[in-house]
Enzyme design. Sequence first.
Site, PDB file in Angstrom:
ATOM      1  N   LYS A 197       0.857  -1.188   0.000  1.00 40.14           N
ATOM      2  CA  LYS A 197       0.000   0.000   0.000  1.00 40.14           C
ATOM      3  C   LYS A 197       0.891   1.235   0.000  1.00 40.14           C
ATOM      4  CE  LYS A 197      -3.643   2.244   2.759  1.00 40.14           C
ATOM      5  NZ  LYS A 197      -4.475   2.107   3.978  1.00 40.14           N
ATOM      6  N   LYS A 250      -2.340  -1.310  -3.666  1.00 41.12           N
ATOM      7  CA  LYS A 250      -3.184  -0.121  -3.576  1.00 41.12           C
ATOM      8  C   LYS A 250      -2.291   1.119  -3.652  1.00 41.12           C
ATOM      9  CE  LYS A 250      -6.439   2.267  -0.487  1.00 41.12           C
ATOM     10  NZ  LYS A 250      -7.061   2.298   0.848  1.00 41.12           N
TER      11      LYS A 250
END
Length: 326
Positions: A197, A250
């Site tokens: 992420k 992400k």
Amino acid sequence: MFPTTRLRRLRARKLQPLVRETNLTTDDLIAPLFIDETIQHPAPIPSMPGQSRLPLRDLPEAIRRLSSAGIRAVILFGIPNEKDPGAASAYADNGIIQQAVRLIRSQLPEMLVITDVCACEYTDHGHCGIITECGDCPELDNDLSLDLMGRIAVSHARAGAEMVAPSCMLDGQVMAIREALDGEGFSAIPILSYSTKFASALYGPFREAADSGCCQGDRSTYQMDPANRNEAYRESLLDAEEGADILMVKPAGLYLDIIREITALGLPVAAYQVSGEYAMIKAAAANGWIDEEKVVLESLISIKRAGAGLIITYFAEDVARWLHEK
């Protein structure tokens, strides 16, 4: 050699569907939902046109609508009544996510319920766990926060969550949650880890939607530097070794190279088309600069082509409708 080899032969309109290498289906899609304990009616999110925070009482209707469109899975984010430094409402038995999970499981048990495991929506400082002071800025205490993530994950599993998704980017988060779940008899609950992420500038609309902005500092000391490809791979490798069942990248659209590399680890890979990606497409479409449907479908095909088998996207319901109409 040319002209014997002519790749355009297979681009005839009737042939294209037969030789298409990547296909997008509703089974690939996970719809994110914001459940807000502080409201009585749906609250539109200004930076995410078409998206709203939902009160608990409106959740069943939203889930039924998604199910009717062909969406089989949702991931839940909660906005609680009360916030505090220790994120107590995140693991409360009657917390907003715990209530939402029980409601969905009772009314539409065929819907797969995934829960985001983090503390940023539940802390008064907006960081993803327990913080300590470090000079003039707060610092996330990694190991104290691991225990918190375990408690949150177990509380979600007790409520009926069928998969938990830790998003806090703590070192050791998967192992800590796996041990906590197994220790409470939830060894069958899989972990969808936000394993890579990035500290992206594309999360702004989400932080408005989830009321999870930091009051001081930022998350760049625990989320990934967008410039680091090798470290991104190592982050997912470590989560795989700790027992993650599914890995996630992400954001999605700017990190297709990372998605492709992480598929080499052999686990299913998810990608999150984040709020900023959604907002940019929506804004350009509203101005008539792009064809929204075509751009959305192209963006999701590119994410799947890179190797993601699951895609979290705010366009899920629209895409399901467009695919059905084709």
